[in-house]
Design an enzyme around this catalytic site. Structure first.
Site, short mmCIF file in Angstrom:
data_model
loop_
_atom_site.label_atom_id
_atom_site.label_comp_id
_atom_site.label_asym_id
_atom_site.label_seq_id
_atom_site.Cartn_x
_atom_site.Cartn_y
_atom_site.Cartn_z
N CYS A 8 15.49 10.35 -3.02
CA CYS A 8 14.89 9.91 -1.91
C CYS A 8 16.16 9.35 -0.65
O CYS A 8 15.39 9.06 0.28
CB CYS A 8 14.32 8.65 -2.42
N ARG B 183 8.79 10.90 5.26
CA ARG B 183 7.85 9.46 5.45
C ARG B 183 7.50 9.14 6.48
O ARG B 183 6.92 7.71 6.36
CB ARG B 183 9.50 8.59 5.51
N ASP C 146 18.26 9.42 -7.71
CA ASP C 146 18.08 8.56 -6.74
C ASP C 146 19.67 7.69 -7.36
O ASP C 146 20.19 8.36 -8.80
CB ASP C 146 17.60 7.47 -7.17
N1 NVA Z 1 17.29 2.67 -5.19
C1 NVA Z 1 17.68 2.59 -3.97
C2 NVA Z 1 17.28 3.32 -2.94
C3 NVA Z 1 17.41 3.12 -1.85
C4 NVA Z 1 16.48 3.76 -0.70
C5 NVA Z 1 17.97 1.38 -4.00
O1 NVA Z 1 17.72 -0.03 -3.79
O2 NVA Z 1 19.44 0.97 -2.85
N1 CP Z 2 14.89 6.06 1.25
C1 CP Z 2 15.09 5.62 2.06
O1 CP Z 2 14.21 4.17 1.67
O2 CP Z 2 16.35 5.20 2.88
P1 CP Z 2 16.82 4.00 3.44
O3 CP Z 2 17.58 3.41 2.90
O4 CP Z 2 17.80 4.74 4.86
O5 CP Z 2 15.36 3.71 4.56
#
Ligand code: NVA
Ligand code: CP
Length: 300
Positions: A259, A287, A219
């Site tokens: 993700c 999702r 991530d």
């Molecule tokens: N760790 C990331 C996940 C985004 C889907 C965030 O919190 O921005």
């Molecule tokens: N992976 C995820 O939650 O993507 P978004 O931030 O685009 O919703």
């Protein structure tokens, strides 16, 4: 199951029930026999952070289930001007059948559930991202057939994704390893729980963590809300990247999950990302199916 606030609240059986329903809904959609299981139901979607996947998959999911989704931006709601969560929860409970919320503090999500009288779904907090991990588990099972004996390795920041994946993997009987720099470990209480309840390892050695992994996950290094730390984090996470070299430590048939959104050249190289694009975009598609299953379980 009354809410989806974090995966730790769900039993293994509840997780598997959601995944089984998600598989069924995916099959029904592909074969044009999807039922409108939530006809007339209304979901409020509160966003205090940006989103592509979460917003669109929940909105499309509600539409496909015969219901309706309202996009509620923090900028427009009174909550953004200081109206207490406990009041917002009680008001929205009188109009809606469920709320999905993406915000910073986990406490805000828990408070909505405490003061409201309708199901609350966590669409990402700084602490957890349960909807994403349900889709990840669905994708892993689809690709590998079962969770038995599998090892998932997470490389990078001990953030919301790492916290939720750790819980999801241990609950479904998978081994979980994480490679992260000192000072960027996942939640301490969750790590203690993981050590007591399954096969959990943490190290600063990426290849060591990735050894014989069936699933390699990463991530972003700077999550939403951490934009100002970006430069500091790029330095701290140097070396904590998934690339062709360290992928050799994982099993030959290891899948890669992300993700999204992804930063090529930071947490993952472009070549590894593209080599595993089919798995990563299947994960993104899932999702929709996993969340439709959650919506049905909570709102039907
Ligand atoms: N760790 C990331 C996940 C985004 C889907 C965030 O919190 O921005
Ligand atoms: N992976 C995820 O939650 O993507 P978004 O931030 O685009 O919703």
């Amino acid at each position: 199951m009354k809410h989806l606030l974090k995966l730790a609240d769900l039993s293994k059986e509840e997780i598997l029930t959601v995944l089984n329903l998600a598989d069924q809904l995916k099959y029904e959609r592909k074969n044009g026999v999807a039922g409108e299981y939530l006809k007339g139901k209304k979901l409020g979607m509160i966003f205090q952070k940006s989103s592509t996947r979460t917003r669109v998959s929940f909105e499309v999911g509600m539409y496909e289930l015969g219901g309706y989704a309202l996009f509620l931006s923090n900028r427009d709601l009174q909550i953004g001007r200081g109206e207490p969560v406990e009041d917002t929860a009680r008001v929205l409970s009188r109009y809606l059948d469920g709320i999905m919320i993406r915000t910073f503090e986990q406490k805000e999500v828990e408070d909505l559930a405490q003061y409201g009288s309708i199901p609350i779904i966590n669409g990402l907090t700084d602490y957890a991202h349960p909807c994403q991990v349900l889709a990840d588990l669905m994708t892993i099972r689809e690709c590998k057939g079962s969770f038995r004996g599998l090892k998932l390795c997470f490389v990078g920041d001990g953030n919301n994704m790492a916290n939720s994946l750790m819980v999801g993997c241990i609950k479904t009987g998978m081994k979980f390893s994480i490679a992260c720099p000192k000072g960027y470990e996942p939640d301490a209480a969750l790590m203690t729980w993981a050590k007591e309840n399954g096969d959990f390892t943490i190290t600063e050695d990426v290849s060591e963590a990735m050894r014989d992994a069936d699933v390699v996950y990463t991530d972003v290094w700077a999550s939403m809300g951490q934009e100002e730390e970006k430069e500091k984090r790029i330095k701290a996470f140097k070396g904590f990247q998934i690339n062709a070299d360290n992928m050799r430590a994982a099993k030959n048939d290891a899948m890669v999950q992300h993700c999204l959104p992804a930063h090529r050249g930071e947490e993952i190289t472009a070549d590894v990302f593209e080599a595993h694009a089919d798995e990563i975009f299947e994960e993104a598609e899932n999702r929709l199916h996993a969340q439709k299953a959650v919506l049905c379980k909570l709102m039907k």
